[in-house]
Design an enzyme around this catalytic site. Structure first.
Site, PDB file in Angstrom:
ATOM      1  N   LYS A 115     -14.424  -5.958 -84.822  1.00  0.00           N
ATOM      2  CA  LYS A 115     -15.052  -5.082 -83.824  1.00  0.00           C
ATOM      3  C   LYS A 115     -14.992  -5.707 -82.446  1.00  0.00           C
ATOM      4  O   LYS A 115     -14.657  -5.054 -81.467  1.00  0.00           O
ATOM      5  CB  LYS A 115     -16.550  -4.935 -84.164  1.00  0.00           C
ATOM      6  CG  LYS A 115     -16.932  -3.718 -84.879  1.00  0.00           C
ATOM      7  CD  LYS A 115     -18.460  -3.674 -84.863  1.00  0.00           C
ATOM      8  CE  LYS A 115     -18.988  -2.876 -85.999  1.00  0.00           C
ATOM      9  NZ  LYS A 115     -20.457  -2.894 -86.032  1.00  0.00           N
ATOM     10  N   LYS A 173      -4.859   1.775 -81.410  1.00  0.00           N
ATOM     11  CA  LYS A 173      -6.032   2.254 -82.157  1.00  0.00           C
ATOM     12  C   LYS A 173      -7.147   2.628 -81.180  1.00  0.00           C
ATOM     13  O   LYS A 173      -7.789   3.674 -81.313  1.00  0.00           O
ATOM     14  CB  LYS A 173      -6.501   1.170 -83.138  1.00  0.00           C
ATOM     15  CG  LYS A 173      -7.701   1.603 -83.963  1.00  0.00           C
ATOM     16  CD  LYS A 173      -8.176   0.526 -84.925  1.00  0.00           C
ATOM     17  CE  LYS A 173      -9.555   0.876 -85.465  1.00  0.00           C
ATOM     18  NZ  LYS A 173     -10.172  -0.182 -86.256  1.00  0.00           N
ATOM     19  N   ASP A 213     -22.822   0.467 -84.173  1.00  0.00           N
ATOM     20  CA  ASP A 213     -23.080   0.670 -85.595  1.00  0.00           C
ATOM     21  C   ASP A 213     -22.161   1.788 -86.028  1.00  0.00           C
ATOM     22  O   ASP A 213     -22.163   2.876 -85.449  1.00  0.00           O
ATOM     23  CB  ASP A 213     -24.545   1.008 -85.894  1.00  0.00           C
ATOM     24  CG  ASP A 213     -24.865   0.635 -87.341  1.00  0.00           C
ATOM     25  OD1 ASP A 213     -24.803  -0.564 -87.672  1.00  0.00           O
ATOM     26  OD2 ASP A 213     -25.133   1.533 -88.156  1.00  0.00           O
ATOM     27  N   GLY A 249     -11.692  -4.015 -91.775  1.00  0.00           N
ATOM     28  CA  GLY A 249     -12.422  -3.047 -92.596  1.00  0.00           C
ATOM     29  C   GLY A 249     -11.513  -2.132 -93.404  1.00  0.00           C
ATOM     30  O   GLY A 249     -10.591  -2.584 -94.093  1.00  0.00           O
ATOM     31  N   TYR A 250     -11.758  -0.846 -93.283  1.00  0.00           N
ATOM     32  CA  TYR A 250     -11.037   0.138 -94.087  1.00  0.00           C
ATOM     33  C   TYR A 250      -9.721   0.595 -93.437  1.00  0.00           C
ATOM     34  O   TYR A 250      -9.085   1.537 -93.917  1.00  0.00           O
ATOM     35  CB  TYR A 250     -11.941   1.370 -94.321  1.00  0.00           C
ATOM     36  CG  TYR A 250     -13.222   1.044 -95.057  1.00  0.00           C
ATOM     37  CD1 TYR A 250     -13.266   1.043 -96.456  1.00  0.00           C
ATOM     38  CD2 TYR A 250     -14.391   0.722 -94.376  1.00  0.00           C
ATOM     39  CE1 TYR A 250     -14.442   0.733 -97.137  1.00  0.00           C
ATOM     40  CE2 TYR A 250     -15.572   0.406 -95.042  1.00  0.00           C
ATOM     41  CZ  TYR A 250     -15.585   0.414 -96.412  1.00  0.00           C
ATOM     42  OH  TYR A 250     -16.746   0.105 -97.088  1.00  0.00           O
TER      43      TYR A 250
END
Ligand code: ITT
Length: 194
Positions: free
Chosen positions: A13, A174, A70, A152-153
């Protein structure tokens, strides 16, 4: 321009957020730049609640503007899971992805719709206020992993808009369309007005 601390322990992140904010803040710090360990319990029912909690705690502690994200992945066929629990779906990214793929076993492409959501909170200590910005990205969960970028995913998330799995593109590409990139675009507009 003010300094900013990005309240995240997730390196993926941070790597996405920092270039999106450069030019809008003077120095951009991460929690890793400070020796103190601050723990924030993410027990909110909503993403925005957790984002504000993280930003307030870190910004209040260091006395500087703080930004927290979040986010989560919501899969329609799984009634929105993993959702707010996306980071707790396994011990590491590999485990989380395997669990997700297992739960979608036997479901054809059309039933694999998913959405990334990002709520980004900016806490300004001098105003003692939090401002929240939202972004989302729709796509599909593939049948296996593709690419090794991102975090992550990303290896199993296919974006029709980008025409690729998120782990197959650069951070810059991205960020152009992602949930996080979109939320930060709104935050940047807000920052320009204050
Ligand atoms: P911090 O709270 O310290 O920021 P975290 O990883 O715990 O780190 P979250 O609670 O917001 O962050 O969990 C978000 C999870 O959702 C994250 O760990 C990933 O598993 C997933 N996720 C969010 N954005 C993603 C993205 O752009 N690509 C892939 N997975 C993402």
């Amino acid at each position: 321009m003010k300094n900013l601390i990005i309240a995240t322990t997730n390196r993926g992140k941070f790597a996405e957020l920092k270039p999106l904010l450069t030019g809008h803040f003077q120095e951009i710090y991460s929690l890793a730049d400070f020796s103190e360990t601050l723990t924030v319990v993410e027990d909110g029912l909503y993403y925005a609640e957790n984002a504000m909690k993280k930003a307030r705690k870190v910004g209040g502690h260091f006395g500087m503007p703080a930004l927290a994200d979040d986010s989560g992945l919501e899969v329609a066929a799984l009634n929105g899971r993993p959702g707010i629990h996306s980071s707790r779906y396994g011990q590491n990214d590999g485990e989380r992805i395997n669990r997700l793929l297992g739960e979608l076993d036997g479901i054809p492409w059309d039933g694999r719709e998913a959405k990334f959501k990002a709520y980004v909170a900016l806490y300004l200590p001098e105003k003692d206020r939090c401002y929240v910005f939202y972004g989302e990205l729709s796509g599909f969960i593939g049948f296996e992993k593709h690419g090794s970028n991102g975090f992550g995913y990303d290896p199993v998330f296919y974006s029709p808009e980008l025409g690729t799995y998120l782990a197959e593109i650069s951070t810059e590409e991205k960020n152009r369309l992602s949930h996080r990139g979109r939320a930060i675009a709104l935050l940047r507009k807000f920052v320009e007005t204050i």
